[in-house]
Design a protein around this motif. Structure first.
Motif, PDB file in Angstrom:
ATOM      1  N   SER A   1      30.815 -27.173  95.057  1.00 10.19           N
ATOM      2  CA  SER A   1      30.351 -26.734  93.662  1.00 10.19           C
ATOM      3  C   SER A   1      31.360 -27.146  92.418  1.00 10.19           C
ATOM      4  N   SER A   2      32.334 -27.448  92.645  1.00  5.72           N
ATOM      5  CA  SER A   2      33.139 -27.631  91.684  1.00  5.72           C
ATOM      6  C   SER A   2      33.069 -28.949  91.217  1.00  5.72           C
TER       7      SER A   2
ATOM      8  N   PHE B   1      40.491 -24.768  87.902  1.00  2.42           N
ATOM      9  CA  PHE B   1      39.382 -24.855  86.762  1.00  2.42           C
ATOM     10  C   PHE B   1      38.839 -23.382  86.772  1.00  2.42           C
ATOM     11  N   LEU B   2      37.962 -22.954  87.651  1.00  2.00           N
ATOM     12  CA  LEU B   2      37.411 -21.948  87.933  1.00  2.00           C
ATOM     13  C   LEU B   2      38.766 -20.772  88.023  1.00  2.00           C
TER      14      LEU B   2
ATOM     15  N   GLU C   1      29.173 -15.997  91.341  1.00  2.00           N
ATOM     16  CA  GLU C   1      27.728 -15.505  91.249  1.00  2.00           C
ATOM     17  C   GLU C   1      27.784 -14.038  90.832  1.00  2.00           C
ATOM     18  N   GLN C   2      28.824 -13.261  91.454  1.00  2.00           N
ATOM     19  CA  GLN C   2      28.973 -11.781  91.443  1.00  2.00           C
ATOM     20  C   GLN C   2      30.373 -11.558  91.939  1.00  2.00           C
TER      21      GLN C   2
ATOM     22  N   ASP D   1      31.344 -18.922  80.082  1.00  2.00           N
ATOM     23  CA  ASP D   1      31.535 -17.919  81.149  1.00  2.00           C
ATOM     24  C   ASP D   1      31.065 -18.539  82.437  1.00  2.00           C
ATOM     25  N   LEU D   2      31.900 -18.611  83.277  1.00  2.00           N
ATOM     26  CA  LEU D   2      31.702 -19.302  84.587  1.00  2.00           C
ATOM     27  C   LEU D   2      31.336 -17.971  85.871  1.00  2.00           C
ATOM     28  N   LEU D   3      31.917 -16.966  85.365  1.00  2.00           N
ATOM     29  CA  LEU D   3      31.961 -15.684  86.100  1.00  2.00           C
ATOM     30  C   LEU D   3      30.940 -14.866  85.753  1.00  2.00           C
ATOM     31  N   HIS D   4      29.970 -14.089  86.720  1.00  2.00           N
ATOM     32  CA  HIS D   4      28.770 -13.286  86.235  1.00  2.00           C
ATOM     33  C   HIS D   4      29.359 -11.986  87.090  1.00  2.00           C
ATOM     34  N   PRO D   5      29.084 -11.048  86.332  1.00  2.00           N
ATOM     35  CA  PRO D   5      28.573 -10.722  85.148  1.00  2.00           C
ATOM     36  C   PRO D   5      29.591 -10.941  84.137  1.00  2.00           C
ATOM     37  N   GLN D   6      29.274 -11.186  82.959  1.00  2.00           N
ATOM     38  CA  GLN D   6      30.106 -11.896  81.785  1.00  2.00           C
ATOM     39  C   GLN D   6      31.523 -11.162  81.578  1.00  2.00           C
TER      40      GLN D   6
END
Ligand SMILES: [Zn+2]
Length: 492
Positions: A128-129, A168-169, A361-362, A438-443
């Motif tokens: 994914s990276s 990065f993430l 994703e969560q 924003d890479l992470l969900h939720p914001q």
């Protein structure tokens, strides 16, 4: 002759005493180089202008003569990955020169002379990276004739294959560094790592982590896996559970054709060059013996069960480290299992980028266990003997490597060690703290600064440890006998 015998006895007694003392000491897997503890302190420079690029970390420069490094994700209109970029000639890699400015005692500058230069091939690596702007790279050092050229790299044992990981993430930049090092203290092996600052074709790319890949090293430097090419028999190998993108590496052992594994077993070592069809078949069959015994009614039988195939401590520690960090690709993706010469199956940790509340994703709930439902572990936890060892080991580690004191101290010291390299990395990638990136969900999970990222990880660890303290014993449920079907009842 008499005192020779006495001397021999005395030596034996001393050896025995040393042996007994060594049993009483905490587990010591030999000295592991942990950079923030072991790197020499460097005095600040006073002689040049403030804006000169000046770092205590080694500077690694990759030069491809301006040719773009292949392996980046190609996305369709909806943002799905449809493939990876290739070199102009259709190859997966391009040629590169890798040079290092890495002075032992002094800080490093772009104008200093290189302390290491080697020819290599390079591509973007990861899954994914590969869509992230800050790419991860795979490098292989080469001789002019294209054969492997093992090189000692940034103080790590010589090898031809390396991963350059660019956090990065992971906004703290220390997730992989921390968990590889802690795992390396707890387990027999975990990849060695070194921080660096990377330039690609002269452009600054930020803080990276040079990482050993999970494969054989010279004289057991990484893993002691060897292929006896002469009569084509094998003595060690490494497998990885993953998406199954490398079809040429796939082998299909028992859990693969019984559909218990939802990911593919890939043969990581020996590589495609040495893995003859016969060798692959033998490895598949041997690994299937283990998996068949594990997924059988006799699974916990002393003679016919899994215990004779695996190093139980390795599975216990792998479980606990990945549970503590909620690293839930582990067990199905990027999951390494290996068998050294004359050894039993062991696990090796890999990739903590999404761990400790950085799953994209969560938010991963901190109040549940998951890996006990994974491949192999689902059966291991049916054995109360295995579960007992997990629980016992947790209490033991909680007093040492899993204590808040140790973990937070490790984090603070690593951050201190990175020092102004964090600022330089932020100058390059700091825009990703903005709300439009924003890479992470939720914001609301996205940290807005480096300090927030570190705090987020500490908050996560506190919550996670508190859950595990309260609930580790509940893992015994998975070992409970069924009232209707006595799965583990085995008669001799
Ligand atoms: Zn300087």
């Amino acid at each position: 002759m008499k005192y020779k015998i006495i001397g021999g006895t005395a030596t034996a007694l001393v050896l025995l005493a040393v042996f007994i003392i060594s049993l009483l000491l905490p587990e010591d897997n030999g000295h592991r180089y942990v950079e923030h503890r072991d790197a020499p302190q460097k005095a600040p420079c006073t002689t040049h202008e403030a804006d000169t690029f000046c770092t205590h970390l080694p500077i690694v420069s990759v030069n491809t003569d301006g040719i773009e490094i292949p392996g980046r994700a190609i996305l369709d209109a909806e943002g799905y990955v449809t493939g990876y970029t290739m070199a102009e000639n259709g190859a997966e890699t391009v040629s590169a020169t890798v040079s290092v400015i890495g002075q032992e005692e002094q800080r490093n500058h772009l104008t200093d002379s290189a302390t290491f230069t080697a020819a290599a091939e390079i591509r973007v690596r990861g899954h994914s990276s590969r869509r992230f702007e800050k790419a991860n790279y795979f490098i292989r050092f080469l001789n002019p004739d294209g054969t492997n050229a093992p090189q000692e790299f940034l103080g790590m044992e010589a090898h031809h294959e390396w991963a350059l990981h660019g956090p990065f993430l992971d906004k703290t930049l220390i997730r992989n560094y921390m968990w590889y090092n802690i795992s390396g203290e707890i387990m027999d092996y975990s990849p060695n790592v070194r921080f660096l600052e990377l330039l690609v074709n002269g452009e600054y790319r930020g803080v990276y982590l040079a990482t050993e890949t999970v494969t054989a090293g010279k004289e057991g430097a990484r893993l002691n896996l060897q292929v006896n090419k002469k009569d084509n028999t094998f003595s060690g190998y490494a497998l990885r559970l993953d998406w199954g993108e490398s079809l040429d590496k796939a082998i299909h052992p028992f859990t693969n054709y019984t559909m218990r594994a939802n990911t593919q077993h890939e043969l990581v070592y020996p590589g495609t060059q040495n893995a003859t069809p016969q060798l692959r078949e033998e490895i598949k069959n041997e690994f299937s013996l283990f998996e068949k015994s594990l997924y059988s009614y006799d699974f916990n039988h002393a003679d016919h069960g899994y215990t004779k195939y695996i190093d139980i401590d390795s599975f216990v520690d792998y479980f606990l480290i990945n549970e503590l960090t909620c690293n839930y690709d582990a067990g199905s993706l990027s999951t390494y299992i290996y068998k050294e010469v004359d050894g039993r199956y062991k696990m090796c940790v890999w990739d903590f980028n999404s761990a400790c509340d950085a799953y994209q994703e969560q938010a991963i709930p901190t109040d549940e266990f998951r890996l006990q439902n994974g491949l192999w572990f689902k059966m291991l936890f049916m054995d109360s003997g295995f579960t007992d060892r997990v629980i016992e080991r947790y209490y033991e580690l909680r007093k040492t490597y899993f204590s808040e004191e140790y973990l937070f101290g490790f984090m603070d010291d690593s951050v201190d060690y990175l020092g102004d390299a964090i600022d330089r990395n932020n100058e390059k990638w700091g825009y990703t703290y903005g709300s439009d990136y924003d890479l992470l969900h939720p914001q609301d999970r996205n940290p807005r600064s480096y300090d927030e990222a570190v705090t987020q990880m500490k908050t996560f660890l506190t919550r996670r440890l508190s859950f595990m303290d309260e609930n580790i014993e509940t893992l015994r449920h998975y070992s409970a006998e069924s009232k209707t079907k006595k799965y583990s009842e085995v008669s001799d």
